[in-house]
Every structure is written in structure tokens, then in C-alpha cells.
Design an enzyme around this catalytic site. Structure first.
Site, PDB file in Angstrom:
ATOM      1  N   HIS A 128       0.861  -1.184   0.000  1.00 29.23           N
ATOM      2  CA  HIS A 128       0.000   0.000   0.000  1.00 29.23           C
ATOM      3  C   HIS A 128       0.896   1.232   0.000  1.00 29.23           C
ATOM      4  CE1 HIS A 128      -2.544  -2.986   2.151  1.00 29.23           C
ATOM      5  NE2 HIS A 128      -3.592  -2.316   1.693  1.00 29.23           N
ATOM      6  N   GLU A 148     -10.647  -6.109  -5.640  1.00 35.24           N
ATOM      7  CA  GLU A 148     -10.591  -7.235  -4.704  1.00 35.24           C
ATOM      8  C   GLU A 148     -11.883  -7.309  -3.895  1.00 35.24           C
ATOM      9  OE1 GLU A 148      -8.170  -8.323  -0.647  1.00 35.24           O
ATOM     10  OE2 GLU A 148      -7.025  -7.501  -2.325  1.00 35.24           O
ATOM     11  N   HIS A 150     -11.536 -14.086   1.884  1.00 35.14           N
ATOM     12  CA  HIS A 150     -12.729 -13.266   1.702  1.00 35.14           C
ATOM     13  C   HIS A 150     -13.867 -14.094   1.102  1.00 35.14           C
ATOM     14  CE1 HIS A 150     -10.161  -9.315   1.445  1.00 35.14           C
ATOM     15  NE2 HIS A 150     -10.093  -9.916   2.622  1.00 35.14           N
ATOM     16  N   ASP A 176      -4.802 -13.318  -3.985  1.00 33.66           N
ATOM     17  CA  ASP A 176      -4.171 -13.091  -2.691  1.00 33.66           C
ATOM     18  C   ASP A 176      -4.164 -14.422  -1.960  1.00 33.66           C
ATOM     19  OD1 ASP A 176      -3.511 -10.468  -2.966  1.00 33.66           O
ATOM     20  OD2 ASP A 176      -4.827  -9.706  -1.402  1.00 33.66           O
ATOM     21  N   ASP A 215     -11.783 -12.342   9.193  1.00 31.13           N
ATOM     22  CA  ASP A 215     -10.655 -12.401   8.259  1.00 31.13           C
ATOM     23  C   ASP A 215      -9.355 -12.584   9.028  1.00 31.13           C
ATOM     24  OD1 ASP A 215      -9.129 -12.205   6.009  1.00 31.13           O
ATOM     25  OD2 ASP A 215      -9.481 -10.083   5.660  1.00 31.13           O
ATOM     26  N   ASP A 231      -6.401 -14.041   7.721  1.00 36.21           N
ATOM     27  CA  ASP A 231      -5.202 -13.875   6.885  1.00 36.21           C
ATOM     28  C   ASP A 231      -4.092 -14.856   7.258  1.00 36.21           C
ATOM     29  OD1 ASP A 231      -6.094 -11.801   5.206  1.00 36.21           O
ATOM     30  OD2 ASP A 231      -5.685 -10.310   6.738  1.00 36.21           O
ATOM     31  N   ASP A 268      -0.884 -12.497   0.928  1.00 44.17           N
ATOM     32  CA  ASP A 268      -1.545 -11.527   1.798  1.00 44.17           C
ATOM     33  C   ASP A 268      -1.877 -12.258   3.095  1.00 44.17           C
ATOM     34  OD1 ASP A 268      -2.958  -9.548   2.991  1.00 44.17           O
ATOM     35  OD2 ASP A 268      -4.570  -9.472   1.516  1.00 44.17           O
TER      36      ASP A 268
END
Length: 462
Positions: free
Chosen positions: A127, A258, A297, A322, A333, A335, A365
Site C-alpha cells: 500500500h 478485490e 474473503h 491473494d 478475516d 489472513d 496476503d
């Protein structure tokens, strides 16, 4: 993408926040860990070697490296602190002094590229606000970005690493509490557009192969204070400005959206792949965007792990992945690094059948667990996930080469290949034709779906 990593230091205890300078090494940061090697005969306790990922091994005409296109994300791996919504940071990295200084930002970036070199991945992602501190004005933020991008440009050339994609953080700052492109206040949306303008410019400068939009707060908490049609119209107008500026500056990267079902809003406008495709078609944007699918997701949306990847690929929208997973029993979430061989196999089968992901890739990710505080855990997590996808690649190649599963699938639909079924597909049949057919042939018989047969076949390859 995480909504917390870059900002969670603000949740630290006051005693930690008062520390403005902590002496940290300028590197090397991983002197006790050499370049990760491929050792297929290594035992189960040896987790700092690749047992399955052999970058130059050729699988169905391409190298593993080319099929998999692994990317390390900067935000989780080099901004993550182990903090979560219920606890303060647990991870103290040798390259991070806890400040928002440019010196600290540069040290983090150098540490990241040292990590890439040892791991052997060829891509990274970030980012805008991950790599450069946000200033008190947009001009100051842009100046910080320019300085960091110059360093990133040099490091990419030195280490032979490319930029898979850039994205803008349009969700963490308080200005975006009601959304960015969909904010009821046009002033906020204008600020977001200015931020994305700079994001596209730095992506172009660094040779990014893609640019991702994750609508972290593009949604609603209550329908009582939300005009859905207006917000979606505004988001479409935002994306049209993006497309126009991309062409104006000559950026050749692929634009990606996304999807995510929920978190942080009650409902996200990019709920899942089917929702995003509908939005793109509704606003005549489908020729400009593809989709970056995050399976964690997908499961948040209530779908099976590979659902969104399969659906996006079926309609030519699968642009990148991802690569992570979650814990469906938790419902949020998480991850996590993808270690499930079954999931990696079905994902790679889809990717191989569409001819690969390029210019997209498999971006990790994912973050080490809050309790995994050792530096070597960062390596082990990536190695384990890369090995899992390497095994998935080999499994998928065997499935495709053998052809048994493809044949079994095609056999379920043979009735659509001839006769009235084929005429319906071509748009040549009428309801009268269907009635006549049933009057002559009678009721259809029960045909087995053979789900267990397919599951057993898949297990054979695992």
C-alpha cells in the site's frame, strides 16, 4: 488485505508510545539465515528449506516460478506487529524502532529486500501508506512517497525483484470512516482520487504489473442513512477517472478489484466475484478491470474456498490471487498462510486451465500468528505456503494430464451437446419445442451427480 496492520501501533500501551527512538541495526537483518535452498530429502523438522518448491523445475512446459509467480506483501510481513482488536503488539522486529520516521521507513524497506533475496521470490506488493509515512498534508505525503519510491526503484534493480502490484490505503485514516469513493462527502472522495492519482504514478514509476482497489470501507453500516444507488454511481464515476488517468500517463498495468463480503462495514459493495462482475457490467467498466481474489474473503461470503477463483476464471475475470486462508469457524478475516494441499491443488488446477495468472500472481496476503514472534517464523510461514502451492501445482498437472476428472465432468453435460439441448444453447429452440419433446419422451430419469466419485478422484491425486 488487513485493515489493521499499518495503524495498530496507535493501540499500544502509553508506555510504549512514549518511546520515540529505539536503537536498531541497519542490517544485515538475517545474517543467521542464508538463502533458502531446495532440499527434497529434508526431514519434517527442517522447515527452513524448500522440500517441494523448485523454482526452475518445468511443469507442463513452464517453470514453477513462472506458474506460481509468488509475491510477498509488505504490510503484513514488514509492518505487522502482532496486534489485533483484542491485544497490543507482540512482535518486535530488529529493523523497526517504532517511529514513523523516514529513517525507519527506509530501514524497513531494506530489510524487506534482504528477505526477498534470501527467500527467492521475484515479486512484492504494498500500500502507498505502508512504505512511506503519511504527512500532515497531501503534498508532504507525496514527497515522502517519492523519496521512498526512489529507494524502492534502486532496490528492485539491485535484487532483481519486480512489483506485482500497488494499492492505496483508502480505509485506515479517519477521513475515510464513511468510505472513500462512496463517501457522502464529495470532499473526501476528491481526496481519495488525488491519493489514487499519486498511487498510479508511483506504480508506473516502479513498473507495477497491476494496480489493486480494495474497498475497505466502501459499503454501509445502516440502510437508514445510505443511498445505495448514489454511492454505487459515485464509485463508478471514481473508477472512470482512474481508467482515464491510467491511459493518460501510459501505465500498462492491469487494474484489479478485490472483493470482500464484510469487515469493516456491515455490507461491502464488492461482496464477492459475482457482485463485482455485476457492478462492472452495469457501469460499462468490464473491459477495464479484472479481479484479485482472496480466498479468505470468499469464505467470509459463505462460499467454498475456490468458489470465487473458479467463477472469475470462468468469465475471464481472474487477474490475480491473494494467496491466504482463514478459519471459517471463527467468522472473520484471519489472513493465515495457505498450507492446505487440497485447497492449493484446486486453485492451481483452475489457474493452469486458464493458462496461468500473468500479469497477476500468488501474493501472500498473510501474516504470521500473533504468537509467532521469532524472525525465522516469517521465513517458515512463506516457505511452507510456497511448498504447499508447489505440491498443488504438481497435483494439478497430474489431474489435467490424466484427464479423468475432465472427462467425468464433461459426461455430466453430454445431453447439451446434441439434439434439443444443443438447439436451446444456440438460442434456436422454443417453449413449444420443449413441450413437444416431453410429450414424446416423457419424464426425465434420475441421473447421479456422483459427488463422492469426484471427491474420491481428487483425493487420489493428493
Amino acid at each position: 488485505m488487513s485493515i489493521l496492520s499499518p495503524e495498530m501501533s496507535s493501540f499500544a500501551p502509553s508506555s510504549k508510545k512514549q518511546k520515540t527512538t529505539i536503537s536498531k541495526s541497519d542490517g544485515p537483518f538475517f545474517s543467521d539465515i542464508g538463502k533458502i535452498e531446495y532440499k527434497p530429502d529434508a526431514g519434517p523438522e527442517q522447515t527452513l528449506v524448500f522440500k517441494h518448491y523448485n523454482a526452475k523445475e518445468v511443469v507442463m512446459g513452464r517453470t514453477m516460478e513462472d506458474w506460481l509467480r509468488f509475491s510477498v506483501c509488505f504490510w503484513h510481513s514488514f509492518r505487522g506487529t502482532g496486534a489485533d482488536a483484542f491485544g497490543f503488539p507482540t512482535i518486535d522486529r530488529p529493523w523497526d524502532d517504532g517511529t514513523h520516521s523516514m529513517e525507519n521507513a527506509k530501514r524497513r524497506l531494506r530489510a524487506a529486500f534482504e528477505f526477498f533475496a534470501r527467500l527467492g521470490n521475484k515479486y512484492w506488493t504494498f500500500h502507498d501508506r505502508d512504505i512511506a509515512p503519511e504527512g500532515s498534508t497531501l503534498a508532504e505525503s507525496n514527497a515522502n512517497l517519492d523519496e521512498m519510491v526512489d529507494l524502492a526503484y534502486d532496490l528492485q534493480r539491485q535484487k532483481g525483484v519486480k512489483l506485482l502490484w500497488v494499492t492505496c490505503n483508502l480505509f485506515a485514516h479517519s477521513r475515510y470512516m464513511n468510505g472513500a469513493a462512496t463517501n457522502p462527502d464529495a470532499h473526501v472522495s476528491i481526496y481519495a482520487a488525488a491519493q489514487v492519482k499519486k498511487g498510479l504514478e508511483i506504480a508506473h514509476r516502479l513498473g507495477a504489473e497491476n494496480f489493486v482497489f480494495w474497498g475497505g470501507r466502501e459499503g454501509y453500516q445502516s440502510l437508514l442513512n445510505t443511498d445505495i444507488r448514489a454511492e454505487l454511481d459515485h464509485m463508478a464515476a471514481f473508477f472512470r477517472m482512474v481508467v482515464a488517468y491510467k491511459h493518460k500517463i501510459g501505465f500498462k498495468g492491469q487494474l484489479l478489484i478485490e472483493p470482500k463480503a464484510k469487515e469493516p462495514t456491515r455490507h461491502q459493495y464488492d461482496y464477492d466475484v459475482q457482485t463485482v462482475m455485476s457492478f462492472l457490467h452495469q457501469y460499462d467498466l468490464s473491459q477495464h478491470f479484472k479481479i484479485n481474489v482472496e480466498p479468505n474473503h470468499t469464505t467470509l461470503a459463505g462460499h467454498p474456498y475456490e468458489h470465487d477463483i473458479q467463477l472469475a476464471s470462468a468469465y475471464g475475470f481472474l487477474g490475480s490471487v491473494d494467496a491466504n486462508t482463514g478459519s471459517p469457524d471463527l467468522g472473520w478475516d484471519t489472513d493465515q498462510f495457505p498450507m492446505d494441499i487440497r485447497n492449493c491443488t484446486v486453485v492451481m488446477k483452475i489457474i493452469m486451465e486458464q493458462g496461468g495468472l500473468s500479469p497477476g500472481g500468488l501474493n501472500f496476503d498473510a501474516k504470521v500468528r500473533r504468537e509467532s514472534v521469532a524472525v525465522e517464523d516469517l521465513f517458515i510461514a512463506h516457505i511452507g505456503a510456497m511448498d504447499a502451492f508447489a505440491r498443488g501445482l504438481r497435483n494439478a498437472a497430474n489431474i489435467i494430464s490424466d484427464g479423468h476428472m475432465k472427462t467425468a465432468l464433461e459426461n455430466r453435460y453430454t445431453s447439451w451437446g446434441s439434439g434439443l439441448g444443443a438447439r436451446i444453447k444456440k438460442g434456436e429452440a422454443t417453449l413449444e419445442d420443449c413441450e413437444k419433446y416431453i410429450m414424446q419422451k416423457g419424464d426425465p430419469s434420475h441421473t447421479s451427480g456422483k459427488q463422492e466419485h469426484f471427491e474420491a478422484m481428487l483425493n487420489y491425486y493428493l
